[in-house]
Design an enzyme around this catalytic site. Structure first.
Site, PDB file in Angstrom:
ATOM      1  CB  SER A 410      -8.491 -11.816  44.002  1.00 33.76           C
ATOM      2  OG  SER A 410      -8.908 -12.849  43.167  1.00 33.76           O
ATOM      3  CD  GLU A 443      -7.891 -14.236  52.582  1.00 29.11           C
ATOM      4  OE1 GLU A 443      -7.317 -13.364  53.217  1.00 29.11           O
ATOM      5  OE2 GLU A 443      -7.807 -14.314  51.337  1.00 29.11           O
ATOM      6  CG  ASN A 481      -4.852 -12.650  46.691  1.00 29.24           C
ATOM      7  OD1 ASN A 481      -4.007 -13.532  46.560  1.00 29.24           O
ATOM      8  ND2 ASN A 481      -6.072 -12.769  46.216  1.00 29.24           N
TER       9      ASN A 481
HETATM   10  P1  NAD Z   1     -12.789 -16.404  34.634  1.00 24.03           P
HETATM   11  O1  NAD Z   1     -12.474 -15.376  33.630  1.00 24.03           O
HETATM   12  O2  NAD Z   1     -12.254 -17.792  34.452  1.00 24.03           O
HETATM   13  O3  NAD Z   1     -14.373 -16.553  34.769  1.00 24.03           O
HETATM   14  C1  NAD Z   1     -15.256 -15.493  34.848  1.00 24.03           C
HETATM   15  C2  NAD Z   1     -16.566 -15.956  34.244  1.00 24.03           C
HETATM   16  O4  NAD Z   1     -17.563 -15.002  34.568  1.00 24.03           O
HETATM   17  C3  NAD Z   1     -16.553 -16.085  32.730  1.00 24.03           C
HETATM   18  O5  NAD Z   1     -16.991 -17.378  32.354  1.00 24.03           O
HETATM   19  C4  NAD Z   1     -17.563 -15.033  32.251  1.00 24.03           C
HETATM   20  O6  NAD Z   1     -18.297 -15.453  31.128  1.00 24.03           O
HETATM   21  C5  NAD Z   1     -18.432 -14.892  33.465  1.00 24.03           C
HETATM   22  N1  NAD Z   1     -19.121 -13.612  33.575  1.00 24.03           N
HETATM   23  C6  NAD Z   1     -18.613 -12.379  33.413  1.00 24.03           C
HETATM   24  N2  NAD Z   1     -19.556 -11.444  33.637  1.00 24.03           N
HETATM   25  C7  NAD Z   1     -20.677 -12.114  33.981  1.00 24.03           C
HETATM   26  C8  NAD Z   1     -22.001 -11.710  34.344  1.00 24.03           C
HETATM   27  N3  NAD Z   1     -22.318 -10.438  34.422  1.00 24.03           N
HETATM   28  N4  NAD Z   1     -22.896 -12.665  34.616  1.00 24.03           N
HETATM   29  C9  NAD Z   1     -22.563 -13.959  34.557  1.00 24.03           C
HETATM   30  N5  NAD Z   1     -21.342 -14.400  34.215  1.00 24.03           N
HETATM   31  C10 NAD Z   1     -20.412 -13.485  33.931  1.00 24.03           C
HETATM   32  O7  NAD Z   1     -12.338 -15.811  36.035  1.00 24.03           O
HETATM   33  P2  NAD Z   1     -11.969 -16.573  37.387  1.00 24.03           P
HETATM   34  O8  NAD Z   1     -10.505 -16.839  37.395  1.00 24.03           O
HETATM   35  O9  NAD Z   1     -12.899 -17.693  37.606  1.00 24.03           O
HETATM   36  O10 NAD Z   1     -12.223 -15.427  38.449  1.00 24.03           O
HETATM   37  C11 NAD Z   1     -13.505 -15.071  38.891  1.00 24.03           C
HETATM   38  C12 NAD Z   1     -13.407 -14.281  40.170  1.00 24.03           C
HETATM   39  O11 NAD Z   1     -12.730 -15.076  41.140  1.00 24.03           O
HETATM   40  C13 NAD Z   1     -12.625 -12.982  40.066  1.00 24.03           C
HETATM   41  O12 NAD Z   1     -13.202 -12.036  40.916  1.00 24.03           O
HETATM   42  C14 NAD Z   1     -11.250 -13.371  40.558  1.00 24.03           C
HETATM   43  O13 NAD Z   1     -10.536 -12.297  41.081  1.00 24.03           O
HETATM   44  C15 NAD Z   1     -11.619 -14.347  41.638  1.00 24.03           C
HETATM   45  N6  NAD Z   1     -10.569 -15.314  41.987  1.00 24.03           N
HETATM   46  C16 NAD Z   1      -9.762 -15.855  41.032  1.00 24.03           C
HETATM   47  C17 NAD Z   1      -8.788 -16.748  41.400  1.00 24.03           C
HETATM   48  C18 NAD Z   1      -7.870 -17.371  40.369  1.00 24.03           C
HETATM   49  O14 NAD Z   1      -6.758 -17.758  40.719  1.00 24.03           O
HETATM   50  N7  NAD Z   1      -8.289 -17.518  39.136  1.00 24.03           N
HETATM   51  C19 NAD Z   1      -8.625 -17.115  42.743  1.00 24.03           C
HETATM   52  C20 NAD Z   1      -9.486 -16.561  43.698  1.00 24.03           C
HETATM   53  C21 NAD Z   1     -10.454 -15.653  43.306  1.00 24.03           C
END
Ligand code: NAD
Length: 705
Positions: A410, A443, A481
C-alpha cells in the site's frame, strides 16, 4: 465519399456506414449520409433502403471526438440523418451486426424494421456521461416497448442482448447468419412501420392512468438531482413527454432537455472522467515496448488481498498458485475462493462446472518451486519491509529470469524491494484495492529501474484482469493512499476540534462519497493505517493519537465490532456505523493534550478541509511527477475511493471551485500549499491546463503550462 458506400440490389439501396474503428456517426459521416438518404428518397427506382455497418458491426453512436467541436449552422448530425429518414416515403431497414449503441441505435429505431445477428447488443448508454439519448431515443423507445421498460434500459444505460430485444419487440428478427439477406427480405415486405406513428403506451399490463405513478416511482429510484441524478431526472421528464405530447413536440422537448444536460456541470464532469480514462495508458516518457503474455501467475500471501487477487486472475482465465505457510489463512482463503464461485452459480452467472473449473485454477501450496515458470508473481504478505524483501529475494532465485515480480504494497518503497533482487527492471507495484476481485482500480507503480516492457506488461495484464490502470511513480502511498493519508489527517484534526466523527462522515456522504473517512477506516481496518505509520514514524506526527488509542483498545473496525464507531450484528448486518461517545471523548482528550480548543465548525468548512487536503496533496503529486495528469488522480479517486463521478474527481472539482479559492483556504487552514497550486492560483490557471500545448487531447509530453 469516404464514410459511406452504397450499392443497389434491384430496387433496394444498401447504405454501408464505413467509419472505422466503430462506425461512429460523426458530423463528417452525417454530412455525407443526409444527401444520400435524400437521394434514395427522391429516386423513383428505389423502393427500400438498408443501413448496415462495415467491418462486422453496425455503429457505436456519436463520435466522441466531435464533443470538443462546436457545430456550425452547416454541420449535420445524426439528428439530421434521422429527420431525413422520418420524412422519406421509402421503407428503411437497419441490419445490426455486433452493436448498435447511442445514435447508432437511434438510427435503427427510426427505421421501419430492425434485424440483428444473434450475438449483437444494443443500448442507449448516454446517461453514463450525464446526457440523455438526444436523437429521438427517449421518444421512440417508449413508443416501441412501453415507457416502463424503456426507462429501465435508458436509466441504466445497459446493453440489451438479442433474446431480450426480440422478446420486448425491439428487433423484428434475429438471425444466426446471412444478415443482409434477411434485411433484404424485410425490405421486400415494404410498408411503413415508423415508431413515431405508434401510440405511446406505458407497458404490458399498465393502463395509461398509471403514468403519474410510474413517473414518480422512477424519480424516487434514481439519485437526487443535485447528487448524481441530474441526467436521470431529465431523462424521466423526456419519457414522460413521450407519453403526453404528440411525437414532434416530444422530440422538441427531448432536444431542449438534451441541451440543458450538455451544458451542465455534472455532464462536463462525467465526460472529463470518460476522456481521462482514455488517456491513462499514454505515458509520455515511455519508449514503445512489447508486453509479455501472462499465462501463469503466482500470489504470495493468502490473506484478504492475496485471496482477492487470486480470484481476479482465475476469473480472467489465468491459473494461479497461492503460497502461504499459515494453515488457518489457507483454509480461510480456500473457503473464500469456493464461496465466491458458488455465489456466482447461485446468481445464475455460471454453471457448477464452470465454477469448479475456476476453483481448480487457484491452487494453494507452500512450495515456491511451483512458481518457477510463472510469468508474474504478486506479493501480498504483511506490510513490512523486511518480510517483503525476504520474499523478493526468494522469488528472485526461483522464478524464471523473465518473470515479473510485483508487490501489492500500500505504501512501501518498490525500489527497496527491487534491491533485494537481481532483476530490478522486472520489479513493479501492482496495487489492488479491497476487495481485489471487485474494485475496478489498479495502481501500477514504477520503480526507478522498472523497464518499459514490464510497465507495458502490467498495463496489458490490467486489461486482461478488467481493471482500470493508473501509473504512479514510487513514493510513499503512491497516488491514492498518499492523498487519503492527508484526508484522514484532516478528518482527525476536525474531530480533535470537537466535531463528531458521525457529523464529519455525514458531510462527506452528503457530498456523494459512499461513506465518510471514519467509516472507511473502520471498513479497511483501523490497524491497517496504524501498521503503515509504524513503518513511517516521520509521517505519524500529523495524525491524531486516537488511532493508537483505538488499536490499544483492540477497536480495529468492523472486524472487531468497534473502531471509530461501534457495530451491532442486528443493525445493518453489522455494517452500520453507530456513533460512540467513548470515541468522541477520546478525541476531546487527545485534542486537549495537543492544546486544541474546541470550536464551532460549519459543514462547509468540514467539506473544504476534507477535499482541499486531497487537492493540495494532489498538486504536490503532480509536481513531483508521482501522478502524470490531473485526470489520472481523478480516476484513482473515483474508482478506488468512491469520489462521486458526477463531480469529476478532486482535481476537476478544484478547477470548478477555482484554484484561487482553494489556495486561499489551504493557507487559512495553516497548511503548506503545494507550489504548483500557488502558481496556478496566482496565474488564474487550472489543473486542466496542465496538458501539452502539442495536442489538445493531452497526448505527448506533459507541460506545466
Ligand atoms: P493479511 O494480513 O490479510 O494477509 C497477509 C497474509 O500473508 C497472511 O495470510 C500471512 O500468513 C501471509 N504471509 C505473511 N508472511 C508471509 C510469507 N513470508 N510468505 C507467505 N505468506 C506470508 O494482509 P492483507 O490485508 O491481505 O495485505 C497484504 C498486503 O496488501 C499488504 O502489503 C497491504 O499493505 C496490501 N494492501 C492491503 C489492502 C487492504 O485494504 N487490506 C489494500 C491494498 C493493499
Amino acid at each position: 465519399m469516404s464514410y459511406i458506400k452504397t450499392e443497389d440490389r434491384g430496387d433496394i439501396r444498401i447504405i454501408t456506414l464505413d467509419n472505422p474503428p466503430v462506425n461512429s456517426l460523426s458530423y463528417a459521416l452525417s454530412g455525407e449520409l443526409v444527401p444520400v438518404v435524400e437521394a434514395a428518397s427522391a429516386d423513383p427506382k428505389i423502393k427500400a433502403v438498408i443501413f448496415i455497418g462495415a467491418g462486422g458491426q453496425f455503429s457505436a453512436g456519436a463520435d466522441i471526438n466531435d464533443f470538443g467541436t462546436k457545430p456550425t449552422a452547416q454541420t449535420k448530425t445524426i439528428r439530421d440523418v434521422i429527420a431525413a429518414v422520418e420524412k422519406s416515403e421509402k421503407t428503411f431497414v437497419a441490419a445490426i451486426e455486433k452493436m448498435a449503441f447511442g445514435g447508432g441505435f437511434e438510427l435503427a429505431l427510426a427505421s421501419d424494421y430492425r434485424v440483428a445477428l444473434v450475438d449483437a447488443k444494443i443500448g442507449l448508454p448516454e446517461i453514463k456521461i450525464g446526457l440523455l439519448p438526444g436523437a429521438g431515443g427517449t421518444q421512440r423507445l417508449p413508443r416501441l416497448i412501453g415507457a416502463q421498460d424503456a426507462l429501465d434500459i435508458m436509466l441504466k444505460g445497459r446493453n440489451v442482448k438479442m433474446d431480450e430485444a426480440k422478446e420486448k419487440g425491439i428487433v423484428d428478427e434475429v438471425v444466426t447468419s446471412n444478415l443482409l439477406e434477411a434485411a433484404i427480405e424485410l425490405a421486400n415486405k415494404g410498408g411503413k412501420r415508423r415508431v413515431s406513428h405508434k401510440k405511446p403506451w406505458l407497458g404490458k399490463g399498465l393502463v395509461d392512468k398509471a403514468l403519474p405513478f410510474v413517473v414518480s416511482q422512477a424519480h424516487k429510484l434514481v439519485p437526487p438531482e443535485d447528487n448524481g441524478g441530474f441526467a436521470a431526472h431529465k431523462l424521466i421528464d423526456a419519457v414522460e413527454a413521450s407519453m403526453e405530447l404528440p411525437f414532434e413536440f416530444g422530440l422538441a422537448r427531448e432536444g431542449r432537455l438534451f441541451m440543458e444536460l450538455a451544458l451542465s456541470a455534472p455532464s462536463a464532469a462525467l465526460r472529463h472522467v470518460f476522456f481521462a480514462e482514455r488517456e491513462l495508458s499514454k505515458i509520455p516518457d515511455l519508449p514503445a515496448a512489447k508486453p509479455l503474455d501472462v499465462k501463469k501467475a503466482g500470489v504470495i500471501g493468502a490473506g484478504t488481498m492475496g485471496t482477492g487477487i487470486a480470484i481476479t486472475f482465475a476469473q480472467a482465465g489465468i491459473p494461479v498458485h497461492v503460497i502461504d505457510s499459515n494453515e488457518a489463512a489457507v483454509d480461510r482463503a480456500k473457503q473464500t475462493v469456493m464461496g465466491m464461485f458458488m455465489y456466482q452459480v447461485q446468481k445464475g452467472r455460471m454453471t457448477q462446472e464452470e465454477a469448479w473449473k475456476l476453483g481448480q485454477a487457484v491452487q494453494f501450496t507452500d512450495d515456491y518451486n511451483e512458481l518457477a515458470d510463472a510469468d508474474v508473481v504478486v506479493e501480498a504478505v504483511f506490510e513490512n519491509m523486511d518480510v517483503k524483501k525476504e520474499v523478493f529475494t526468494k522469488l528472485d532465485t526461483i522464478v524464471k529470469p523473465e518473470g515479473i515480480l510485483a508487490s501489492n504494497t500500500s505504501t512501501l518503497d518498490i525500489d527497496e524491494m527491487a534491491s533485494a533482487t537481481k532483476r530490478p527492471d522486472k520489479v513493479i507495484g501492482l496495487h489492488f484495492f479491497v476487495p481485489a476481485n471487485i474494485m475496478p482500480l489498479l495502481e501500477i507503480v514504477r520503480g526507478k529501474d522498472t523497464s518499459p516492457e514490464t510497465i507495458a506488461t502490467a498495463f496489458k495484464l490490467a486489461k486482461t484482469l478488467r481493471k482500470t490502470a493508473v501509473l504512479a511513480r514510487n513514493a510513499f502511498g503512491f497516488i491514492g493512499n498518499r492523498m487519503i493519508f492527508d484526508y484522514s489527517a484532516a478528518a482527525g484534526a476536525l474531530a480533535e476540534e470537537g466535531v463528531s466523527p458521525a457529523r464529519i462522515d455525514a458531510v462527506a456522504k452528503k457530498f456523494g462519497f459512499p461513506m465518510g473517512p471514519f467509516a472507511m477506516s473502520d471498513l479497511s481496518g483501523v490497524d491497517v493505517g496504524w501498521r503503515i505509520l509504524k513503518e513511517r514514524p516521520d509521517m505519524a506526527k500529523s495524525r491524531s493519537n486516537v488511532l493508537n488509542r483505538l488499536v490499544e483498545m483492540n477497536r480495529l473496525g468492523q472486524k472487531t465490532g468497534a473502531g471509530y464507531f461501534t457495530y451491532d450484528k442486528n443493525v445493518g448486518k453489522g455494517r452500520e456505523p453507530i456513533p460512540d461517545p467513548v470515541v468522541e471523548a477520546l478525541f476531546a482528550e487527545e485534542g486537549k493534550k495537543a492544546g486544541i480548543k474546541p470550536r464551532e465548525v460549519s459543514d462547509s468548512e468540514i467539506l473544504e478541509r476534507l477535499l482541499y487536503a486531497l487537492i493540495n496533496r494532489g498538486a504536490y503529486l503532480l509536481e513531483e511527477g508521482v501522478a502524470i495528469r490531473p485526470g489520472d488522480i481523478d480516476i484513482v479517486y473515483i474508482y478506488g475511493y468512491g469520489f462521486p463521478p458526477h463531480r469529476g474527481g478532486p482535481m476537476w472539482y478544484a478547477d470548478e471551485v477555482g484554484l484561487k479559492n482553494v489556495y486561499d483556504k489551504v493557507v487559512a487552514f495553516g497548511w503548506q500549499p503545494a507550489p504548483l497550486l500557488k502558481k496556478l492560483a496566482e496565474s488564474n490557471g487550472k489543473f486542466a491546463d496542465l496538458v501539452t500545448a502539442k495536442s489538445p487531447k493531452g497526448q505527448g509530453e506533459l507541460t506545466h503550462a
